[in-house]
Design an enzyme around this catalytic site. Structure first.
Site, mmCIF file in Angstrom:
data_model
loop_
_atom_site.group_PDB
_atom_site.id
_atom_site.type_symbol
_atom_site.label_atom_id
_atom_site.label_comp_id
_atom_site.label_asym_id
_atom_site.label_seq_id
_atom_site.Cartn_x
_atom_site.Cartn_y
_atom_site.Cartn_z
ATOM 1 N N CYS A 157 0.814 -1.218 0.000
ATOM 2 C CA CYS A 157 0.000 0.000 0.000
ATOM 3 C C CYS A 157 0.849 1.270 0.000
ATOM 4 O O CYS A 157 0.549 2.241 -0.713
ATOM 5 C CB CYS A 157 -0.962 0.008 1.184
ATOM 6 S SG CYS A 157 -0.162 0.053 2.817
ATOM 7 N N HIS A 175 -2.434 0.689 6.784
ATOM 8 C CA HIS A 175 -2.839 0.762 5.386
ATOM 9 C C HIS A 175 -3.045 2.214 4.999
ATOM 10 O O HIS A 175 -3.456 3.048 5.825
ATOM 11 C CB HIS A 175 -4.128 -0.025 5.154
ATOM 12 C CG HIS A 175 -4.471 -0.205 3.707
ATOM 13 N ND1 HIS A 175 -3.783 -1.071 2.876
ATOM 14 C CD2 HIS A 175 -5.411 0.387 2.921
ATOM 15 C CE1 HIS A 175 -4.300 -1.010 1.655
ATOM 16 N NE2 HIS A 175 -5.279 -0.134 1.660
ATOM 17 N N HIS A 195 -6.184 2.316 -4.046
ATOM 18 C CA HIS A 195 -5.166 1.799 -3.133
ATOM 19 C C HIS A 195 -4.702 0.434 -3.577
ATOM 20 O O HIS A 195 -5.336 -0.222 -4.422
ATOM 21 C CB HIS A 195 -5.732 1.711 -1.704
ATOM 22 C CG HIS A 195 -6.932 0.819 -1.561
ATOM 23 N ND1 HIS A 195 -7.049 -0.144 -0.597
ATOM 24 C CD2 HIS A 195 -8.103 0.758 -2.266
ATOM 25 C CE1 HIS A 195 -8.211 -0.759 -0.700
ATOM 26 N NE2 HIS A 195 -8.877 -0.229 -1.708
#
Length: 351
Positions: A253, A308, A320
């Site tokens: 991420c 994240h 993402h």
């Protein structure tokens, strides 16, 4: 003269003990058969342990890779490893009694350097990786509970320190373990209650590290460039701890946000936790395209960390690199059952 000789011998002995306790190239070790590694009851790999002086050790790099810490750097002169899974950077030095995890320090039993290989005890590995690691004598396997629901107390630990690294209060920790005092002992096993995402790692929201922005574009042009480029990688695969050298085929991420923002002239730190320390905090009701959104992941980590990051696109949507589907767009992200539950805060990086 006799006293000087005695002093010299003592110094040599002390020096030898210090070296043997930290870095050893000729350590006498007991061979151990290759052990199966079970994560949450499922066999995932094998590992090559050793036993020295009755203490069970696991090879640090093998363990790190099993637990998805794939970005690994080694500093030869200090015998220091720096690893990341894309969430947090961890640093350990051979013989050190503390490891650095993000901007925090955790107490560990000293890692050993034996036959050009780094080894950690089960307790140290558990503390480093937020896992509960045990040896199952019946079948000679290594059992890993991940994320950890238990924590093994290390020398130097306090309830305050353990509560802090798991982002909970001392009272919550005491309540979960029926403790009536703050006294804990080395080797004691504590229960770690589930963290509440709403009370997760909020301290980075207060931080505002400077961000280098080398672009000459206007704000609108730069945001458009970031979002247009971000969509070019939809479908790229996810890999924990992916390096920039593996982009654009593989991302985690934070390497994804670092890569995309970097191409637009904005320099972000490598991991999501450090990225969370940049920019200016913005409320969920005031999000603008180009803002970074940060989440914890309680099904992966129990220490409440920023785990994240994604890029807000506008209209409630986020692009993402997800662990399950790679680079993708999640619509109505703050109404999504999973992401809304794990949402922490957002930061404005460019303005």
């Amino acid at each position: 003269m006799r006293n000087l000789l005695r002093l010299a011998i003592v110094c040599m002995l002390v020096f030898g003990i210090c070296i043997s306790g930290t870095i050893s190239t000729n350590a006498q070790v007991q061979p151990v058969p290759n052990a199966g590694v079970f994560v949450n009851g499922k066999v995932v790999s094998g590992i090559n342990p050793i036993i020295e002086n009755g203490v069970y050790y696991l090879p640090f790099i093998e363990l790190a890779k099993i637990l998805n810490y794939n970005s690994i750097k080694f500093e030869e002169n200090t015998k220091t490893y720096e690893i990341t899974d894309g969430s947090t950077t961890i640093r350990i030095t051979m013989g050190g009694t503390r490891a650095r995890k993000g901007n925090e320090y955790i107490n560990i039993e000293p890692p050993r350097w034996i036959n050009e290989t780094a080894y950690v005890t089960l307790h140290a590995g558990g503390a480093i990786f937020n896992s509960y690691i045990t040896f199952k004598k019946e079948n000679g396997s290594i059992q890993i509970q991940n994320p950890a629901k238990k924590y093994v107390v290390h020398q130097g630990d306090t309830l305050y320190n353990i509560a802090r690294i798991h982002h909970m209060s001392v009272e919550e920790l005491k309540r979960a373990n029926n403790l009536t005092s703050n006294v804990i002992r080395d080797g004691q096993v504590l229960n770690i209650p589930n963290s509440d995402a709403s009370k997760g790692e909020m301290e980075p929201a207060k931080e505002q590290e400077p961000v280098k922005n080398n672009s000459q574009d206007t704000l609108a042009q730069q945001v458009k460039k970031i979002l247009d480029d971000a969509k070019n990688y939809i479908g790229a695969k996810y890999k924990y701890g992916a390096t920039l050298a593996e982009a654009p085929k593989l991302f985690d991420c934070s390497s994804y946000t670092q890569f995309v923002f970097g191409k637009a002239g904005v320099q972000l730190p490598r991991v999501s936790r450090d990225q969370a320390s940049t920019g200016v905090a913005v409320s969920a009701s005031n999000l603008q395209a180009g803002d970074l959104m940060f989440f914890t992941m309680n099904d992966t980590y129990t220490d409440g960390r920023v785990a994240h990051v994604g890029i807000y696109m506008g209209d409630g949507n986020m692009i993402h690199a997800s662990t399950s589907k790679g680079v993708m767009i999640t619509t109505n992200v703050l109404k999504n059952p999973y992401w809304s539950k794990n949402y922490l805060f957002s930061k404005r990086i460019i303005k």
